[in-house]
Design an enzyme around this catalytic site. Structure first.
Site, mmCIF file in Angstrom:
data_model
loop_
_atom_site.group_PDB
_atom_site.id
_atom_site.type_symbol
_atom_site.label_atom_id
_atom_site.label_comp_id
_atom_site.label_asym_id
_atom_site.label_seq_id
_atom_site.Cartn_x
_atom_site.Cartn_y
_atom_site.Cartn_z
ATOM 1 N N ASP A 189 0.823 -1.221 0.000
ATOM 2 C CA ASP A 189 0.000 0.000 0.000
ATOM 3 C C ASP A 189 0.847 1.257 0.000
ATOM 4 O OD1 ASP A 189 -2.382 -1.239 0.023
ATOM 5 O OD2 ASP A 189 -2.728 -1.073 2.172
ATOM 6 N N LYS A 207 -3.087 2.792 -2.165
ATOM 7 C CA LYS A 207 -4.368 3.443 -1.952
ATOM 8 C C LYS A 207 -4.145 4.883 -1.533
ATOM 9 C CE LYS A 207 -6.703 -0.636 -0.263
ATOM 10 N NZ LYS A 207 -7.329 -1.211 0.917
ATOM 11 N N MET A 240 -8.518 8.520 9.550
ATOM 12 C CA MET A 240 -9.096 8.867 8.247
ATOM 13 C C MET A 240 -10.075 10.031 8.347
ATOM 14 S SD MET A 240 -9.706 5.147 6.555
ATOM 15 C CE MET A 240 -10.572 4.375 7.888
HETATM 16 N N1 SAH Z 1 -4.380 -0.174 9.454
HETATM 17 C C1 SAH Z 1 -3.881 1.144 9.718
HETATM 18 C C2 SAH Z 1 -4.933 2.208 9.531
HETATM 19 C C3 SAH Z 1 -5.438 2.299 8.130
HETATM 20 S S1 SAH Z 1 -6.574 3.588 7.904
HETATM 21 C C4 SAH Z 1 -3.270 1.182 11.117
HETATM 22 O O1 SAH Z 1 -3.445 0.267 11.902
HETATM 23 O O2 SAH Z 1 -2.558 2.165 11.412
HETATM 24 C C5 SAH Z 1 -5.524 4.896 7.366
HETATM 25 C C6 SAH Z 1 -5.514 5.989 8.396
HETATM 26 O O3 SAH Z 1 -4.585 5.688 9.411
HETATM 27 C C7 SAH Z 1 -5.059 7.331 7.872
HETATM 28 O O4 SAH Z 1 -6.097 8.024 7.227
HETATM 29 C C8 SAH Z 1 -4.646 8.014 9.154
HETATM 30 O O5 SAH Z 1 -5.757 8.467 9.874
HETATM 31 C C9 SAH Z 1 -4.056 6.875 9.923
HETATM 32 N N2 SAH Z 1 -2.593 6.832 9.757
HETATM 33 C C10 SAH Z 1 -1.856 5.834 9.247
HETATM 34 N N3 SAH Z 1 -0.551 6.120 9.296
HETATM 35 C C11 SAH Z 1 -0.448 7.349 9.845
HETATM 36 C C12 SAH Z 1 0.634 8.198 10.182
HETATM 37 N N4 SAH Z 1 1.904 7.846 9.937
HETATM 38 N N5 SAH Z 1 0.365 9.393 10.750
HETATM 39 C C13 SAH Z 1 -0.897 9.771 11.010
HETATM 40 N N6 SAH Z 1 -1.956 9.000 10.713
HETATM 41 C C14 SAH Z 1 -1.746 7.804 10.155
#
Ligand code: SAH
Length: 501
Positions: free
Chosen positions: A35, A57, A171
């Site tokens: 991803d 994505k 998100m």
């Molecule tokens: N499975 C992932 C989440 C996927 S949804 C997890 O467990 O982290 C994607 C969302 O995760 C983004 O829109 C944001 O809100 C958050 N996110 C992921 N990486 C991030 C980062 N490095 N900094 C801030 N938000 C993050």
């Protein structure tokens, strides 16, 4: 035989937050489907021969639709491949990991899941916010701020507010106004501390502090973009005390680390741990000259020499490649004294069970030459690069020490990342560049081209390196000693006096 699919959580961004088991799975992968949010340093772990499929994505844009991803996984597994599905954070937390497994299960394809460190907890942590604290909360709620196309947010705000727990929204950048309004309407105290953390756990991390009443405006004014996480709750008030990541001495500094292609990134890793945004720039390729009759002959007549001097690990490696081809071992050097230009070259000798008899105080060609001139009574053999520094031979000639200067490897300057780096330099977005030898300066300048370097600082390991950098108009600072520790020290000092780009 069916292959296998392993869902692997890559963590939130900092490559150090990949799990040991996730790394093992990645190293053994034949196909990697990944991803957008997976960090480049983790992608770099993929075996070169593995098939790499980017289904990247973007928020609100899915270049590869979910059911197509599901089919790619199935198809590759049916081909008998060992497939790794690499996902940001934890695969099962708002990652649609479950959906990806359904089709595999229907077809009886074996699968495994390696949980990852989720951004929902790690990003607040890097922002100095512990998601729970006994004094403030007894629960944590992780909520998606993403609404299904054309629909309103499906969040029970009253229930959330009643819990008095910490609320973490993923998100949610574009729906932040609705989220905050929902919480306030449901009766949340408008002064409840809140924060938003953008690009958490990476050197570009940014945290903005607010209250639930001001969070949406603060994020809009700060032009916060995805990926970002919003946190609402009393724990946010701890950020100012626990802000360890932003306090790292090199946080956010963009540092280019030039290095020969084959050397591992020790310096780069040390700088990353100090918070730097490291751009690794391998720009020198060394290649042993094979066959190398001049070196073979000299080594066959080693009894004619009193000293054998190496001026780089590449010289040691070139010698060793030849020795191996000849079926020789370390005993071939039994009678000769060994000189090394510095600790790195000595280390390369130690790998083969040898130790330098002489290493100059200052690690450069002039000092090596002067030291040899003092010590040598017989002939000196130099095994070094095609165009080695004249400072060494001049010192020997000045003292009438006989020597043979034999080139055993060639050096070429090139980099596949030159265009990207040129853009950064031109845009003034590089703070520091590290140079660990005059050839790294040559490699840097010949690959990016002669640009205006006056806006960056070249951090040099020694005087000769700095002289080479100065020739190209690069402002320089020089490490106190020619060691990695001294280099890191001066980088920290420079990093603190310079602004961030
Ligand atoms: N499975 C992932 C989440 C996927 S949804 C997890 O467990 O982290 C994607 C969302 O995760 C983004 O829109 C944001 O809100 C958050 N996110 C992921 N990486 C991030 C980062 N490095 N900094 C801030 N938000 C993050």
């Amino acid at each position: 035989m069916y292959g296998k699919v392993t869902l692997v959580g890559a963590g939130p961004g900092d490559p150090g937050l990949l799990t040991v088991k996730g790394r093992e799975a990645l190293l053994a992968a034949q196909v990697v489907v990944y991803d957008r949010l997976v960090s480049p340093a983790i992608l770099a772990l993929m075996p070169e021969e593995a098939e790499q499929i980017n289904v990247g994505k973007e928020a609100s844009r899915h270049p590869v639709p979910q059911d197509q991803i599901n089919h790619i996984l199935l198809e590759k597994a049916l081909e008998g491949k060992n497939v790794v599905r690499l996902k940001g954070g934890d695969p099962f937390l708002f990652g649609r990991g479950g959906e990806e497994l359904e089709l595999l299960r229907e077809h009886g394809v074996p699968f495994e899941e390696v949980p990852g460190i989720t951004s929902a907890i790690a990003v607040p942590a890097y922002g100095g916010i512990p998601v729970t604290h006994r004094d403030f909360t007894s629960s944590l709620h992780i909520v998606t701020g993403h609404a299904r196309a054309g629909k309103a947010l499906d969040i029970d705000f009253e229930a959330l507010v009643r819990t008095k727990g910490t609320l973490v929204f993923l998100m949610g950048v574009s729906s932040l106004p609705d989220i905050c309004e929902g919480l306030l309407k449901a009766g949340m105290d408008p002064d409840t501390p809140a924060a938003i953390v953008e690009r958490g756990t990476t050197p570009a991390q940014r945290r903005l502090d607010a209250t639930v009443a001001t969070l949406a405006r603060t994020a809009a004014e700060g032009k916060v973009e995805s990926p970002a996480i919003s946190i609402v709750g009393q724990v946010c008030s701890l950020a100012k005390d626990f802000d360890w990541f932003d306090a790292l001495p090199l946080k956010g500094k963009r540092i280019v680390v030039t290095r020969p292609k084959e050397r591992v990134g020790t310096l780069a890793n040390r700088l990353r741990k100090l918070g730097a945004d490291v751009f690794e720039y391998p720009c020198i390729r060394t290649e042993p000259i094979t066959p190398c009759p001049a070196m073979e002959q000299a080594v066959e007549h080693l009894a004619d020499y009193e000293w054998l001097a190496f001026t780089s690990p590449a010289g040691v490696e070139a010698f060793w490649a030849m020795a191996q081809a000849k079926g020789w071992d370390a005993r071939v050097l039994a009678g000769v004294k060994l000189a090394a230009i510095g600790a790195g070259t000595d280390k390369a000798l130690q790998v083969h069970g040898l130790r330098a008899d002489y290493i100059p105080e200052v690690y450069d060609a002039a000092h090596l030459g002067a030291g040899l001139a003092q010590r040598a009574k017989g002939k000196v053999l130099l095994l070094r690069a095609e165009w080695g520094s004249p400072a060494l031979t001049e010192a020997l000639e000045g003292s009438n020490i006989p020597y043979d200067d034999i080139p055993c490897y060639t050096t070429s300057y090139e980099s596949e990342h030159a265009a990207a780096l040129r853009d950064l330099v031109t845009a003034g977005r590089v703070d520091l560049v590290t140079f660990t030898s005059a050839s790294t300066v040559k490699g840097f300048v010949s690959s990016v081209g002669e640009l205006d370097f006056s806006g960056l600082t070249g951090v040099c390991i020694g005087a000769q390196t700095a002289a080479e950098a100065a020739k190209h108009g690069i402002p320089t600072v020089v490490a106190e000693r020619a060691t990695l520790d001294a280099l890191v020290n001066i980088i920290i000092k420079e990093g603190q006096t310079n602004g961030t780009h």
